[in-house]
Design an enzyme around this catalytic site. Structure first.
Site, PDB file in Angstrom:
ATOM      1  N   HIS A 103      19.448  -2.325 -19.725  1.00  0.00           N
ATOM      2  CA  HIS A 103      18.638  -3.748 -19.661  1.00  0.00           C
ATOM      3  C   HIS A 103      18.846  -4.165 -18.213  1.00  0.00           C
ATOM      4  O   HIS A 103      19.627  -3.880 -17.629  1.00  0.00           O
ATOM      5  CB  HIS A 103      19.446  -4.814 -20.501  1.00  0.00           C
ATOM      6  CG  HIS A 103      19.427  -4.644 -21.882  1.00  0.00           C
ATOM      7  ND1 HIS A 103      20.266  -4.011 -22.508  1.00  0.00           N
ATOM      8  CD2 HIS A 103      18.740  -4.919 -22.834  1.00  0.00           C
ATOM      9  CE1 HIS A 103      20.259  -3.675 -23.850  1.00  0.00           C
ATOM     10  NE2 HIS A 103      19.308  -4.628 -24.106  1.00  0.00           N
ATOM     11  N   ASP A 106      22.018  -5.754 -17.290  1.00  0.00           N
ATOM     12  CA  ASP A 106      23.166  -4.967 -17.537  1.00  0.00           C
ATOM     13  C   ASP A 106      23.608  -4.578 -16.204  1.00  0.00           C
ATOM     14  O   ASP A 106      24.700  -4.459 -15.443  1.00  0.00           O
ATOM     15  CB  ASP A 106      22.837  -3.721 -18.153  1.00  0.00           C
ATOM     16  CG  ASP A 106      22.663  -3.877 -19.727  1.00  0.00           C
ATOM     17  OD1 ASP A 106      22.796  -4.933 -20.038  1.00  0.00           O
ATOM     18  OD2 ASP A 106      22.042  -3.024 -20.110  1.00  0.00           O
ATOM     19  N   GLU A 234      11.968  -2.052 -31.205  1.00  0.00           N
ATOM     20  CA  GLU A 234      13.143  -1.556 -31.934  1.00  0.00           C
ATOM     21  C   GLU A 234      13.248  -2.610 -33.028  1.00  0.00           C
ATOM     22  O   GLU A 234      13.681  -3.607 -32.958  1.00  0.00           O
ATOM     23  CB  GLU A 234      14.271  -1.682 -31.135  1.00  0.00           C
ATOM     24  CG  GLU A 234      15.604  -1.193 -31.594  1.00  0.00           C
ATOM     25  CD  GLU A 234      16.628  -1.062 -30.416  1.00  0.00           C
ATOM     26  OE1 GLU A 234      16.697  -0.751 -29.658  1.00  0.00           O
ATOM     27  OE2 GLU A 234      17.695  -1.543 -30.954  1.00  0.00           O
ATOM     28  N   GLU A 270      17.226   2.349 -34.925  1.00  0.00           N
ATOM     29  CA  GLU A 270      18.544   2.067 -34.785  1.00  0.00           C
ATOM     30  C   GLU A 270      19.115   2.380 -36.208  1.00  0.00           C
ATOM     31  O   GLU A 270      18.863   1.703 -36.962  1.00  0.00           O
ATOM     32  CB  GLU A 270      19.024   0.992 -34.146  1.00  0.00           C
ATOM     33  CG  GLU A 270      20.639   0.715 -33.985  1.00  0.00           C
ATOM     34  CD  GLU A 270      20.817  -0.107 -32.890  1.00  0.00           C
ATOM     35  OE1 GLU A 270      20.332  -0.241 -31.878  1.00  0.00           O
ATOM     36  OE2 GLU A 270      22.040  -0.929 -33.260  1.00  0.00           O
ATOM     37  N   HIS A 273      20.578  -0.854 -37.834  1.00  0.00           N
ATOM     38  CA  HIS A 273      19.447  -1.865 -37.899  1.00  0.00           C
ATOM     39  C   HIS A 273      18.838  -1.303 -39.401  1.00  0.00           C
ATOM     40  O   HIS A 273      18.409  -2.230 -40.100  1.00  0.00           O
ATOM     41  CB  HIS A 273      18.365  -1.864 -36.772  1.00  0.00           C
ATOM     42  CG  HIS A 273      18.852  -2.216 -35.648  1.00  0.00           C
ATOM     43  ND1 HIS A 273      18.137  -2.479 -34.576  1.00  0.00           N
ATOM     44  CD2 HIS A 273      20.245  -2.797 -35.163  1.00  0.00           C
ATOM     45  CE1 HIS A 273      19.015  -2.959 -33.370  1.00  0.00           C
ATOM     46  NE2 HIS A 273      20.075  -3.137 -33.976  1.00  0.00           N
ATOM     47  N   ASP A 298      18.238   4.853 -31.701  1.00  0.00           N
ATOM     48  CA  ASP A 298      19.568   4.396 -31.183  1.00  0.00           C
ATOM     49  C   ASP A 298      20.552   4.989 -32.350  1.00  0.00           C
ATOM     50  O   ASP A 298      20.591   4.613 -33.232  1.00  0.00           O
ATOM     51  CB  ASP A 298      19.484   2.975 -31.228  1.00  0.00           C
ATOM     52  CG  ASP A 298      19.083   2.363 -29.902  1.00  0.00           C
ATOM     53  OD1 ASP A 298      18.519   3.291 -29.078  1.00  0.00           O
ATOM     54  OD2 ASP A 298      19.132   1.148 -29.323  1.00  0.00           O
ATOM     55  N   ASP A 311      27.595  -1.281 -34.701  1.00  0.00           N
ATOM     56  CA  ASP A 311      27.493  -0.515 -33.532  1.00  0.00           C
ATOM     57  C   ASP A 311      28.588   0.292 -33.287  1.00  0.00           C
ATOM     58  O   ASP A 311      29.114   0.726 -32.038  1.00  0.00           O
ATOM     59  CB  ASP A 311      27.285  -1.529 -32.184  1.00  0.00           C
ATOM     60  CG  ASP A 311      25.920  -2.030 -32.270  1.00  0.00           C
ATOM     61  OD1 ASP A 311      24.957  -1.468 -32.969  1.00  0.00           O
ATOM     62  OD2 ASP A 311      25.655  -2.849 -31.383  1.00  0.00           O
ATOM     63  N   ASP A 341      23.628   3.751 -28.770  1.00  0.00           N
ATOM     64  CA  ASP A 341      23.808   2.194 -28.761  1.00  0.00           C
ATOM     65  C   ASP A 341      24.929   1.676 -29.767  1.00  0.00           C
ATOM     66  O   ASP A 341      24.848   1.452 -30.818  1.00  0.00           O
ATOM     67  CB  ASP A 341      22.568   1.603 -29.269  1.00  0.00           C
ATOM     68  CG  ASP A 341      22.554   0.043 -28.954  1.00  0.00           C
ATOM     69  OD1 ASP A 341      23.426  -0.485 -28.671  1.00  0.00           O
ATOM     70  OD2 ASP A 341      21.311  -0.536 -29.282  1.00  0.00           O
TER      71      ASP A 341
HETATM   72  C1  XUL Z   1      20.723  -4.999 -30.454  1.00  0.00           C
HETATM   73  C2  XUL Z   1      20.268  -3.634 -29.883  1.00  0.00           C
HETATM   74  C3  XUL Z   1      19.613  -3.791 -28.370  1.00  0.00           C
HETATM   75  C4  XUL Z   1      18.598  -2.933 -28.072  1.00  0.00           C
HETATM   76  C5  XUL Z   1      17.975  -2.962 -26.873  1.00  0.00           C
HETATM   77  O1  XUL Z   1      21.102  -4.813 -31.654  1.00  0.00           O
HETATM   78  O2  XUL Z   1      20.105  -2.629 -30.334  1.00  0.00           O
HETATM   79  O3  XUL Z   1      20.880  -3.338 -27.729  1.00  0.00           O
HETATM   80  O4  XUL Z   1      18.829  -1.499 -28.477  1.00  0.00           O
HETATM   81  O5  XUL Z   1      17.784  -4.379 -26.316  1.00  0.00           O
HETATM   82 CO    CO Z   2      19.565  -0.683 -30.224  1.00  0.00          CO
END
Ligand code: XUL
Ligand code: CO
Length: 438
Positions: A103, A106, A234, A270, A273, A298, A311, A341
């Protein structure tokens, strides 16, 4: 290369399944050819900057600063950002994965104005560009952080205040242009604050239109500057917002289709997610492939007992085989890859813990991929699938898909005296076949 907190670790290499070295790969043999490409080319794994170098081990119950001690967690912010970048590229080199992701906030600190924030980013990414040229990893994707600063508390694109929308647009423009300059394969948008806390203060229709326009503007800019990568959304159902508009893959597809963007934007799925949205990871991958919007992954995992976005690093290869099989059936990645991630648990305070976590994560992905590839190549499941749907390749199936009406079909049933019999789905046999390959 300056000395960093990772310098004591030798370059991590493949040593095979019997190795007891915590800093060696047991399954990830990067150059091994599987299904026509090397494992590195099939998996396209990436290290994420935020969890690995930015997160300090905080949780909502810990008062004060960082639990982890890293030299770049204190001092003048730009000097700290440079130290962090040196450490990150040292880490990348020792691990040897082909990609990284970041990001904007970051890598460089937010300044007192957008101009200052952009200048900070420019200064650090100039150095990153040189490090990438000097043998560093490639960029899987870049993104803008539109969720940490208080200005985004009520959303970025979906904010009730258009000035916040404009600010977010300016931030994305800069991050997208840098992603292009660094040769990024994709650009990601994750809408952590694009949603609502309560419908009592939210005009949902208006916010969706704002979000649709924002995404269209990103796509327009991509074409204006000639960025060749893929724009990815995402999906995530909630956290930090109570309800997020990018709830899951199917919801994102509906949103893209409504705003005419389904051929322009794909999804970055992800694992944690997917499970938060009440689906399995393989369901989300299969849905995206079926709808033609599969982009990237992710890689991480949740914790069934906790039920939020923990995560964690993937560590169970068996659980990932079904999704890997979907990926293989789809023909693999184009611009996408597998970004870790994922973050270590907060008691894993040593810098080396980060490396061991990545070793375990990439080995888990490699082992799952190898098992799925063997399963796929054996043809055992694929044969069952072909047989199961064979009728749809025959005369009746083709006539139906060609547009047969209810009248046509009512006639066919009567004239041909159709009386279809049910056939076993053989789920347990298929599950046993999968288990033989893991
Ligand atoms: C948050 C997440 C983020 C995205 C990028 O849950 O997954 O880190 O991958 O913004
Ligand atoms: Co992510």
């Amino acid at each position: 290369m300056t000395t960093t907190v990772y310098s004591h670790v030798p370059e991590i290499r493949y040593e095979g399944p019997d190795s007891r070295n915590p800093l060696a790969f047991r399954w990830y043999d990067a150059g091994r050819v599987v299904l026509g490409k090397t494992l590195a080319e099939q998996l396209r794994p990436a290290v994420c900057y935020w969890h690995t170098f930015v997160w300090g081990g905080q949780d909502p119950f810990a008062l004060g600063g960082n639990l982890f001690e890293r030299p770049w967690f204190s001092g003048e912010p730009m000097a700290a950002a440079r130290l962090k970048l040196d450490a990150a590229f040292d880490f990348f080199g020792r691990l040897g994965l082909p990609y990284w992701c970041f990001h904007d906030r970051d890598v460089a600190p937010e300044g007192a104005s957008l101009r200052e924030s952009n200048a900070n980013l420019d200064a650090i990414l100039e150095v990153a560009a040189r490090k990438m040229q000097d043998g560093g990893p490639k960029l899987l994707w870049g993104t803008a952080n539109l969720f940490s600063h208080p200005r985004y508390m009520s959303g970025a694109a979906t904010n009730p205040d258009p000035e916040v929308y404009a600010y977010a647009a300016a931030q994305v423009k800069h991050a997208l242009e840098w992603t292009q300059r660094l040769g990024g394969a994709n650009y990601v948008l994750w809408g952590g604050r694009e949603g609502y806390e309560t419908l009592l203060n939210t005009q949902l229709r208006r916010e969706l239109d704002q979000y649709g326009r924002f995404l269209a503007a990103v796509v327009e800019h991509k074409h204006r500057i000639g960025f060749g990568g893929t724009i990815l959304i995402e999906p995530k159902p909630q956290e930090p917002t109570k309800h997020q508009y990018d709830y899951d893959v199917a919801t994102v597809y509906g949103f893209l289709a409504r705003y005419g963007l389904e051929d322009e934007v794909r999804v970055n799925i992800e694992v944690n997610h997917a499970t938060l949205s009440g689906h399995s990871f393989e369901h989300e991958v299969a849905t995206a492939c079926a709808l033609g919007i599969f982009g990237s992954i992710d890689a991480n995992r949740g914790d069934e007992q906790l039920g939020w976005d923990t995560d964690q690093f993937p560590n169970n290869h068996v659980s990932l085989v079904p999704a890997m099989l979907e990926l293989i059936r789809h023909g693999g990645f184009t611009t996408g890859g597998m970004n870790f991630d994922a973050k270590v648990r907060r008691q894993s305070i040593d810098p080396q813990d980060q490396l061991e976590a990545h070793v375990g994560g990439i080995d888990t992905l490699a082992r799952a991929y190898l098992a799925a590839a063997a399963l796929y190549e054996s043809g055992e499941l694929e044969r069952v699938l072909t047989e199961r749907y064979a009728g749809w390749d025959g005369a009746l199936g083709q006539r139906i898909l060609g547009g047969a009406t209810l009248d046509d079909l009512a006639q066919t049933v009567q004239q041909q005296g159709l009386d279809p019999r049910q056939r076993s789905g053989r789920q347990e046999r298929l599950e046993n076949i999968v288990n033989r390959h893991v």
